[in-house]
Design an enzyme around this catalytic site. Structure first.
Site, mmCIF file in Angstrom:
data_model
loop_
_atom_site.group_PDB
_atom_site.id
_atom_site.type_symbol
_atom_site.label_atom_id
_atom_site.label_comp_id
_atom_site.label_asym_id
_atom_site.label_seq_id
_atom_site.Cartn_x
_atom_site.Cartn_y
_atom_site.Cartn_z
ATOM 1 N N ARG A 62 51.084 23.845 42.979
ATOM 2 C CA ARG A 62 50.762 25.206 42.533
ATOM 3 C C ARG A 62 52.021 26.070 42.601
ATOM 4 O O ARG A 62 52.300 26.879 41.741
ATOM 5 C CB ARG A 62 49.626 25.811 43.378
ATOM 6 C CG ARG A 62 49.466 27.303 43.148
ATOM 7 C CD ARG A 62 48.123 27.893 43.553
ATOM 8 N NE ARG A 62 47.516 27.360 44.734
ATOM 9 C CZ ARG A 62 47.898 27.638 45.992
ATOM 10 N NH1 ARG A 62 48.917 28.444 46.237
ATOM 11 N NH2 ARG A 62 47.254 27.094 47.005
ATOM 12 N N TYR A 115 46.326 42.743 20.905
ATOM 13 C CA TYR A 115 45.411 41.595 20.861
ATOM 14 C C TYR A 115 44.110 41.974 21.595
ATOM 15 O O TYR A 115 44.164 42.568 22.683
ATOM 16 C CB TYR A 115 46.100 40.379 21.501
ATOM 17 C CG TYR A 115 45.157 39.257 21.837
ATOM 18 C CD1 TYR A 115 44.401 38.649 20.841
ATOM 19 C CD2 TYR A 115 44.988 38.822 23.147
ATOM 20 C CE1 TYR A 115 43.508 37.625 21.145
ATOM 21 C CE2 TYR A 115 44.115 37.808 23.465
ATOM 22 C CZ TYR A 115 43.367 37.220 22.459
ATOM 23 O OH TYR A 115 42.483 36.222 22.764
ATOM 24 N N ASP A 132 55.203 41.411 24.188
ATOM 25 C CA ASP A 132 54.445 40.208 23.873
ATOM 26 C C ASP A 132 55.039 39.644 22.580
ATOM 27 O O ASP A 132 54.873 40.213 21.501
ATOM 28 C CB ASP A 132 52.958 40.562 23.699
ATOM 29 C CG ASP A 132 52.084 39.334 23.478
ATOM 30 O OD1 ASP A 132 52.596 38.335 22.942
ATOM 31 O OD2 ASP A 132 50.892 39.386 23.819
ATOM 32 N N LYS A 155 50.261 29.259 21.242
ATOM 33 C CA LYS A 155 50.494 29.505 19.817
ATOM 34 C C LYS A 155 51.761 28.770 19.333
ATOM 35 O O LYS A 155 51.840 27.566 19.434
ATOM 36 C CB LYS A 155 50.555 31.010 19.584
ATOM 37 C CG LYS A 155 49.415 31.770 20.266
ATOM 38 C CD LYS A 155 48.086 31.409 19.662
ATOM 39 C CE LYS A 155 46.831 31.991 20.261
ATOM 40 N NZ LYS A 155 46.750 32.654 21.486
HETATM 41 N N1 PLP Z 1 48.880 37.748 23.195
HETATM 42 C C1 PLP Z 1 48.641 37.571 21.888
HETATM 43 C C2 PLP Z 1 49.448 38.346 20.889
HETATM 44 C C3 PLP Z 1 47.648 36.687 21.457
HETATM 45 O O1 PLP Z 1 47.412 36.533 20.134
HETATM 46 C C4 PLP Z 1 46.892 35.969 22.445
HETATM 47 C C5 PLP Z 1 45.829 35.033 22.049
HETATM 48 O O2 PLP Z 1 45.425 34.956 20.901
HETATM 49 C C6 PLP Z 1 47.180 36.190 23.785
HETATM 50 C C7 PLP Z 1 48.171 37.070 24.129
HETATM 51 C C8 PLP Z 1 46.379 35.481 24.864
HETATM 52 O O3 PLP Z 1 46.797 34.161 25.003
HETATM 53 P P1 PLP Z 1 45.874 32.950 25.508
HETATM 54 O O4 PLP Z 1 44.788 32.772 24.497
HETATM 55 O O5 PLP Z 1 46.808 31.796 25.616
HETATM 56 O O6 PLP Z 1 45.308 33.352 26.836
#
Ligand code: PLP
Length: 384
Positions: A48, A101, A173, A198
Site C-alpha cells: 500500500r 467532470y 486536470d 483514459k
Molecule cells: N477527470 C476527468 C476529466 C474525467 O473525465 C474523469 C472520468 O471520466 C475523471 C476525472 C475521473 O476519473 P476515474 O473515472 O478514473 O475515477
C-alpha cells in the site's frame, strides 16, 4: 539530455530489472516484503505504501508531466480526492469550474455540503466571476481544460497566475489531452491530476489516477496521505498502465487525425445542430487552445437535431461507436452527457453549464476513419 515526450513514454522503466535483466520491468504482486533484519526494512515494506511496479510507472508519469513526483491512485476520483484532502481543511475554499467532470462536481458538492471544505463553481472564462472568486482567497483552484463535455478551453497560465496571487495552489486536470498535448506545469500549475483510465492507459482495461506535483515536498506529502487513506494503485494496474503508456504518442497522433476527419464530416451534416471541438474557430477558447495546446485533441461533442426518438434511433444504428462512458481508449465511444457522464449533476447545474439533453460526446479511437465516417453516415440516415 532532455528526452522528448514520445521517448519518455516508450522507455519508462525499461531495463530497470537488475536481477534477471528483463527489458520490460516485471510485475511485483507481493503485498509485503521481508525485512533484512530486525528493524531493517528494505526499500519497500508493504505494497500500500510502496511497490516496485508502481514506482516505475510513477517515475514515467512524473517525467512526462515535467513534475518532481507522481502518486498513482486507484482511480481519477481518488487522485482528485487525495489532492483535496491534502490541500483543504474545513472552512477552506475550493474554486472549481462550473462545467467540470460530473463526478468531480458530485464529489465537491457532496463533501462541501458535509463541511469538509467550501466550494465555489465558477465559469473560469468569465473574468469578473474569476476575479470575484479569487477575492475570496481560495486555497485551491482546479482547472479542467478542455472541459468535459463542451470542450471549452480556458487560459491555464492566466488562471494559475491569479490563483497564486490569491495565495492558492493551482491544480489542472489534464485528462482530456495528456502530457503529449498539454503541459500544465510549464503553464504555472502546481499539481496535475489525471484519470489514467483514459488516454494514459488508452485500452479501457484499467481504472487508475495520478497526482503529479511540481514540488518534491508536496509530492512526498501526497504519497504519505495516499498510503494513509489507502488509495494507492494496485501493482497489476500499474503494470498495465505503463504498458499502455508506451504507445501514448502514436495513439494520440492517430486519434487526432481521425478526430479532424470526423469533425470535417459533422460540420456538413445537417442533423448536427451545434458542434464542439477546440479546432473550430467559434469554439470557446479556440485561440487559447492554439497557444497552450500542442494539438486540439480527439474529444468532440455535438447536439443532435430532433427529439428523443431520433436520438434513440441514431445511437442504436451505430456499430463502431460504442454507447459507453469513459474516453481515450483505442476504440471509439459515444456517450449521452445528461443521462451518463453528467447524471451526477443536478439538471439546473447542467443547464447552467450549457449541457443540453441533445448533447452527444464522442471519443475518437484509432479505427480506420473511413469506416468511422461511413458508420456515422448510415446512423444519421437511419435516424432521420
Ligand atoms: N477527470 C476527468 C476529466 C474525467 O473525465 C474523469 C472520468 O471520466 C475523471 C476525472 C475521473 O476519473 P476515474 O473515472 O478514473 O475515477
Amino acid at each position: 539530455m532532455k528526452r522528448k515526450l514520445a521517448t519518455i513514454a516508450v522507455r519508462g522503466g525499461l531495463n530497470s530489472d537488475e536481477q534477471y535483466g528483463c527489458v520490460v520491468p516485471p510485475i511485483h504482486l507481493s503485498s509485503t516484503y521481508n525485512f533484512a533484519d530486525f528493524n531493517q526494512p528494505r526499500a519497500h515494506d508493504y505494497s500500500r505504501r510502496g511497490n516496485p511496479t508502481r514506482d516505475v510507472a510513477q517515475a514515467a508519469l512524473a517525467e512526462l508531466e515535467g513534475g518532481s513526483r507522481a502518486v498513482l491512485t486507484s482511480s481519477g476520483m481518488s487522485a482528485i480526492h487525495l489532492v483535496c484532502t491534502v490541500l483543504l481543511k474545513p472552512g477552506d475554499l475550493l474554486v472549481a469550474p462550473h462545467d467540470c467532470y460530473g463526478g468531480s462536481y458530485r464529489l465537491f458538492d457532496s463533501l462541501g455540503r458535509r463541511g469538509a471544505y467550501r466550494v465555489l463553481f465558477v465559469d473560469q472564462d468569465d473574468e469578473k466571476a474569476l476575479a470575484d472568486a479569487m477575492a475570496q482567497k481560495p486555497k485551491m483552484v482546479l482547472v479542467e481544460s478542455p472541459s468535459n463535455p463542451l470542450l471549452r478551453v480556458v487560459d491555464i497560465e492566466k488562471i494559475c497566475h491569479a490563483a497564486h496571487q490569491a495565495g492558492a495552489l493551482a491544480v489542472v486536470d489534464n485528462t482530456f489531452l495528456s502530457p503529449i498535448l498539454q503541459q500544465p506545469i510549464t503553464l504555472g500549475a502546481d499539481i496535475v491530476v489525471h484519470s489514467c483510465t483514459k488516454y494514459l492507459n488508452g485500452h479501457s482495461d484499467v481504472v487508475a489516477g495520478v497526482v503529479i506535483t511540481k514540488d518534491e515536498t508536496l509530492g512526498i506529502e501526497m504519497a504519505w496521505w495516499a498510503n494513509n487513506i489507502g488509495v494507492t494503485a494496485a501493482a497489476f494496474d500499474s503494470y498495465l498502465l505503463l504498458r499502455g503508456l508506451r504507445t501514448l504518442a502514436p495513439r494520440i497522433k492517430q486519434q487526432q487525425i481521425n478526430a479532424d476527419a470526423v469533425v470535417a464530416y459533422l460540420q456538413q451534416q445537417p442533423q448536427v445542430k451545434k458542434l464542439y471541438h477546440p479546432s473550430l474557430p467559434d469554439n470557446q477558447g479556440h485561440e487559447i487552445a492554439r497557444k497552450q495546446q500542442a494539438g486540439f485533441g480527439a474529444m468532440l461533442s455535438f447536439e443532435l437535431g430532433g427529439d428523443e426518438q431520433t436520438m434513440r434511433r441514431f445511437l442504436s444504428a451505430l456499430n463502431l461507436f460504442t454507447l459507453a462512458e469513459s474516453l481515450g481508449g483505442v476504440e471509439s465511444l459515444i456517450s449521452h452527457a445528461a443521462t451518463m457522464t453528467h447524471a451526477g449533476m443536478a439538471a439546473e447545474a447542467r443547464e447552467a453549464a450549457g449541457i443540453s439533453d441533445s448533447l452527444l460526446r464522442i471519443s475518437v479511437g484509432i479505427e480506420d476513419c473511413d469506416d468511422l465516417i461511413a458508420d456515422l453516415e448510415q446512423a444519421f440516415r437511419a435516424s432521420a
